[in-house]
Write a protein that holds these residues in place. Structure first.
Motif, PDB file in Angstrom:
ATOM      1  N   MET A   1     -36.141   0.741  -8.705  1.00 44.61           N
ATOM      2  CA  MET A   1     -36.187   0.288 -10.092  1.00 44.61           C
ATOM      3  C   MET A   1     -35.468  -1.052 -10.216  1.00 44.61           C
ATOM      4  O   MET A   1     -34.471  -1.282  -9.552  1.00 44.61           O
ATOM      5  CB  MET A   1     -35.511   1.296 -11.014  1.00 44.61           C
ATOM      6  N   THR A   2     -35.975  -1.869 -11.085  1.00 38.90           N
ATOM      7  CA  THR A   2     -35.401  -3.189 -11.329  1.00 38.90           C
ATOM      8  C   THR A   2     -34.971  -3.270 -12.787  1.00 38.90           C
ATOM      9  O   THR A   2     -35.650  -2.750 -13.669  1.00 38.90           O
ATOM     10  CB  THR A   2     -36.441  -4.291 -11.029  1.00 38.90           C
ATOM     11  N   ASP A   3     -33.831  -3.915 -13.035  1.00 36.76           N
ATOM     12  CA  ASP A   3     -33.371  -4.146 -14.399  1.00 36.76           C
ATOM     13  C   ASP A   3     -33.825  -5.530 -14.841  1.00 36.76           C
ATOM     14  O   ASP A   3     -33.724  -6.508 -14.083  1.00 36.76           O
ATOM     15  CB  ASP A   3     -31.847  -4.060 -14.489  1.00 36.76           C
ATOM     16  N   TYR A   4     -34.308  -5.604 -16.077  1.00 35.05           N
ATOM     17  CA  TYR A   4     -34.735  -6.860 -16.686  1.00 35.05           C
ATOM     18  C   TYR A   4     -33.979  -7.051 -17.990  1.00 35.05           C
ATOM     19  O   TYR A   4     -33.688  -6.092 -18.701  1.00 35.05           O
ATOM     20  CB  TYR A   4     -36.238  -6.835 -16.983  1.00 35.05           C
ATOM     21  N   ILE A   5     -33.688  -8.293 -18.298  1.00 37.91           N
ATOM     22  CA  ILE A   5     -33.081  -8.646 -19.570  1.00 37.91           C
ATOM     23  C   ILE A   5     -34.181  -9.243 -20.441  1.00 37.91           C
ATOM     24  O   ILE A   5     -34.819 -10.228 -20.060  1.00 37.91           O
ATOM     25  CB  ILE A   5     -31.924  -9.658 -19.401  1.00 37.91           C
ATOM     26  N   VAL A   6     -34.418  -8.626 -21.580  1.00 37.80           N
ATOM     27  CA  VAL A   6     -35.419  -9.080 -22.540  1.00 37.80           C
ATOM     28  C   VAL A   6     -34.672  -9.844 -23.624  1.00 37.80           C
ATOM     29  O   VAL A   6     -33.913  -9.249 -24.403  1.00 37.80           O
ATOM     30  CB  VAL A   6     -36.186  -7.885 -23.146  1.00 37.80           C
ATOM     31  N   LEU A   7     -34.829 -11.167 -23.643  1.00 38.50           N
ATOM     32  CA  LEU A   7     -34.128 -12.020 -24.601  1.00 38.50           C
ATOM     33  C   LEU A   7     -34.998 -12.239 -25.834  1.00 38.50           C
ATOM     34  O   LEU A   7     -36.198 -12.505 -25.710  1.00 38.50           O
ATOM     35  CB  LEU A   7     -33.793 -13.365 -23.966  1.00 38.50           C
ATOM     36  N   LEU A   8     -34.385 -12.163 -27.003  1.00 40.28           N
ATOM     37  CA  LEU A   8     -35.088 -12.369 -28.267  1.00 40.28           C
ATOM     38  C   LEU A   8     -34.585 -13.665 -28.880  1.00 40.28           C
ATOM     39  O   LEU A   8     -33.401 -13.803 -29.193  1.00 40.28           O
ATOM     40  CB  LEU A   8     -34.822 -11.200 -29.209  1.00 40.28           C
ATOM     41  N   LEU A   9     -35.495 -14.625 -29.017  1.00 37.50           N
ATOM     42  CA  LEU A   9     -35.130 -15.958 -29.466  1.00 37.50           C
ATOM     43  C   LEU A   9     -35.827 -16.271 -30.784  1.00 37.50           C
ATOM     44  O   LEU A   9     -37.043 -16.117 -30.900  1.00 37.50           O
ATOM     45  CB  LEU A   9     -35.533 -16.982 -28.412  1.00 37.50           C
ATOM     46  N   VAL A 108     -38.220 -12.766 -20.581  1.00 34.59           N
ATOM     47  CA  VAL A 108     -37.794 -11.658 -19.725  1.00 34.59           C
ATOM     48  C   VAL A 108     -37.317 -12.209 -18.394  1.00 34.59           C
ATOM     49  O   VAL A 108     -38.028 -13.004 -17.761  1.00 34.59           O
ATOM     50  CB  VAL A 108     -38.944 -10.643 -19.524  1.00 34.59           C
ATOM     51  N   HIS A 109     -36.121 -11.800 -17.979  1.00 34.60           N
ATOM     52  CA  HIS A 109     -35.527 -12.231 -16.713  1.00 34.60           C
ATOM     53  C   HIS A 109     -35.174 -11.014 -15.890  1.00 34.60           C
ATOM     54  O   HIS A 109     -34.626 -10.033 -16.411  1.00 34.60           O
ATOM     55  CB  HIS A 109     -34.223 -13.015 -16.955  1.00 34.60           C
ATOM     56  N   ARG A 110     -35.442 -11.091 -14.610  1.00 33.30           N
ATOM     57  CA  ARG A 110     -34.972 -10.052 -13.689  1.00 33.30           C
ATOM     58  C   ARG A 110     -33.456 -10.192 -13.576  1.00 33.30           C
ATOM     59  O   ARG A 110     -32.921 -11.289 -13.449  1.00 33.30           O
ATOM     60  CB  ARG A 110     -35.624 -10.233 -12.320  1.00 33.30           C
ATOM     61  N   LYS A 111     -32.766  -9.083 -13.629  1.00 37.35           N
ATOM     62  CA  LYS A 111     -31.309  -9.083 -13.481  1.00 37.35           C
ATOM     63  C   LYS A 111     -30.978  -9.029 -12.000  1.00 37.35           C
ATOM     64  O   LYS A 111     -31.491  -8.186 -11.258  1.00 37.35           O
ATOM     65  CB  LYS A 111     -30.720  -7.868 -14.208  1.00 37.35           C
TER      66      LYS A 111
END
Length: 117
Positions: A1-9, A108-111
């Motif tokens: 599993m991979t963690d992603y950061i979903v940024l809201l701009l 969305v960025h991979r952590k």
């Protein structure tokens, strides 16, 4: 599993001046987003709504002077984020379309964790 950061701009200053009825409608969209993530097997690890960008404190590159407000002078600022754990980035991006329909940009960025750094 991979963690992603979903940024809201988006326009965080305008958000805080939005009428409560409109805010509720947006929160309902976020509820649909989180429900859909869970339904599709993604896991929300964390996240937060952030206050007005004008409340931020910043340090410019190579500076030791703290200034008020965001470092970047744009209308769109970081308004919040989700941390999502998944094996299916394409499906995560599909679910993120729910959020982009509110008028905010979604990035969305991979952590990077542990051995990946």
């Amino acid at each position: 599993m991979t963690d992603y950061i979903v940024l809201l701009l988006g326009d965080t200053e305008a958000w805080w001046d939005t009428p409560e009825e409109e805010k509720k409608a947006t929160y309902d969209v976020h509820g649909r987003f989180t429900e859909e993530l869970e339904r599709r097997g993604h896991t929300i690890v964390g996240g937060a709504e952030l206050p007005r960008a004008s409340e931020a404190k910043s340090l410019a590159p190579h500076s030791d002077t703290v200034t008020d407000g965001p470092w970047s002078e744009t209308a769109e600022q970081l308004g919040g984020y989700y941390e999502v754990r998944t094996d299916d980035l394409d499906d995560l991006m599909d679910v993120c379309k729910i959020l982009s329909a509110t008028g905010d940009a979604v990035e969305v960025h991979r952590k990077i964790t542990g051995d990946a750094s």
